[in-house]
Design an enzyme around this catalytic site. Structure first.
Site, mmCIF file in Angstrom:
data_model
loop_
_atom_site.group_PDB
_atom_site.id
_atom_site.type_symbol
_atom_site.label_atom_id
_atom_site.label_comp_id
_atom_site.label_asym_id
_atom_site.label_seq_id
_atom_site.Cartn_x
_atom_site.Cartn_y
_atom_site.Cartn_z
ATOM 1 N N SER A 130 0.789 -1.235 0.000
ATOM 2 C CA SER A 130 0.000 0.000 0.000
ATOM 3 C C SER A 130 0.819 1.281 0.000
ATOM 4 C CB SER A 130 -0.947 0.010 1.210
ATOM 5 O OG SER A 130 -2.022 -0.874 1.000
ATOM 6 N N LYS A 133 -0.181 3.757 -2.584
ATOM 7 C CA LYS A 133 -1.242 4.765 -2.458
ATOM 8 C C LYS A 133 -0.684 6.188 -2.417
ATOM 9 C CE LYS A 133 -4.737 1.766 -0.304
ATOM 10 N NZ LYS A 133 -4.035 0.491 -0.141
ATOM 11 N N SER A 187 -5.765 3.249 4.767
ATOM 12 C CA SER A 187 -5.289 2.376 3.696
ATOM 13 C C SER A 187 -6.435 1.566 3.093
ATOM 14 C CB SER A 187 -4.189 1.427 4.208
ATOM 15 O OG SER A 187 -3.368 0.998 3.157
#
Length: 344
Positions: A130, A133, A187
């Protein structure tokens, strides 16, 4: 047996003229052995490498060997015959920091001048989960869309690769800004996916924008296959994730959102409280200016973080730690060492 005992025994049992060559060799060997076993004998290490950060937030690390990076310890170079060169002032060496053990298999710590303070296998390409992101957020903000426009979570946003849990149901609506907060603070994968789907021109345009951003940041070892980081094909290196973090920090919205301990957003018109996945954010003694965690089975526990320490902004990248607790311990150990350096 001491050197003195060895000398006496040799002279007592052998003609001293014949024993002299062996005696010299024996004494030399014992002296070397004694020195090697002496804990006070220090083998000097090479100075840490340095890197530069350009105005675009690109970090260019200095060259190093793969073996040194993999070990996590700066090693003295092997002596070799070379033409004389002009003397250069060595970069400051911080022995406690350079030898600090960490659990993460890939790590980079740099200061706000771009100097590499600590590195461990920082140029190996691995999944980054993640941490992706941060790139998704930059590309979305670059598009200049209305952050108050409502977007909808669709079935296409459901994770059918890892079957990760979500706090947002299919059909839920929220503003683009709320989706950005969900993606960066919690997240939330469905929020990140929805942001990419609602990109001007759709997913294809989003993917083209990501590719252009990768090129603009000079990332030659980064490949991003989806906006969430769930795919193991989302890969980079600790050194290039540091570039991504430096670039993301130039966006006030990303810096503000990702450094919030908690926040509240409206989903379907109702408030929903969010808590940062990095438990160090907002903790006593921590001054974190940007943060993003990540996890998949392939990537392990990851962390990209920028924090203030000793009047400087320090970037810490940890990839593939064995667990959340290990990731936190690594970060805490690095912070403690930086505090000692600043106080010295």
């Amino acid at each position: 047996m001491t050197i003195r005992d060895t000398v006496i025994r040799t002279l007592a049992h052998t003609n001293w003229r014949l024993a002299l060559p062996a005696l010299v060799l024996t004494c030399g060997s014992l002296i070397v052995q004694a020195a090697s076993e002496d804990p006070e004998v220090v083998v000097p290490t090479a100075s840490p490498t340095t890197a530069a950060i350009n105005p675009a937030g690109v970090v260019t690390p200095a060259p190093g060997t793969a073996a040194d990076a993999a070990s996590g310890v700066v090693k003295a170079p092997i002596a070799a015959v070379a033409p004389p060169t002009a003397p250069q002032a060595p970069a400051p060496v911080d022995e406690p920091l350079m030898k600090l053990p960490v659990n993460a298999r890939h790590m980079l710590v740099i200061d706000d001048t771009g100097r590499v303070l600590m590195a461990k296998d920082a140029d190996t390409v691995v999944p980054i989960a993640s941490l992706t992101k941060l790139m998704t957020a930059m590309v979305v903000l670059d598009a200049g869309q209305d952050m108050n426009e409502e977007i909808r979570i669709e079935d296409a946003d459901v994770d059918r690769l890892k079957h990760s849990r979500s706090r947002v149901r299919v059909g839920a609506t929220m503003t683009r800004e709320a989706a950005l907060e969900l993606a960066l603070i919690s997240s939330e994968n469905r929020a990140a996916s929805a942001l990419a789907r609602h990109f001007p021109g759709g997913l294809a345009a989003y993917e083209a924008a990501v590719a252009a951003k990768i090129r603009a940041l000079g990332l030659t070892h980064t490949s991003l296959a989806d906006p969430t980081g769930l795919s193991p094909a989302n890969t980079s290196t600790a050194a290039e994730v540091a570039r991504i973090a430096a670039a993301a920090a130039r966006y006030p919205a990303i810096a503000r959102i990702s450094s919030d301990k908690s926040s509240a957003v409206e989903i379907n018109g109702r408030p929903r409280e969010l808590r940062n996945t990095n438990h160090l954010v907002g903790a006593k003694g921590w001054d974190i200016r940007l943060s993003k965690t990540g996890y998949t089975e392939e990537a392990g526990r990851c962390l990209a973080m920028r924090m203030k320490s000793g009047g400087q902004t320090i970037t810490v990248i940890l990839l593939d730690a064995d667990g959340s607790a290990q990731r936190l311990r690594d970060a805490a150990a690095i912070r403690k060492s930086l505090a000692k350096i600043a106080a010295a």
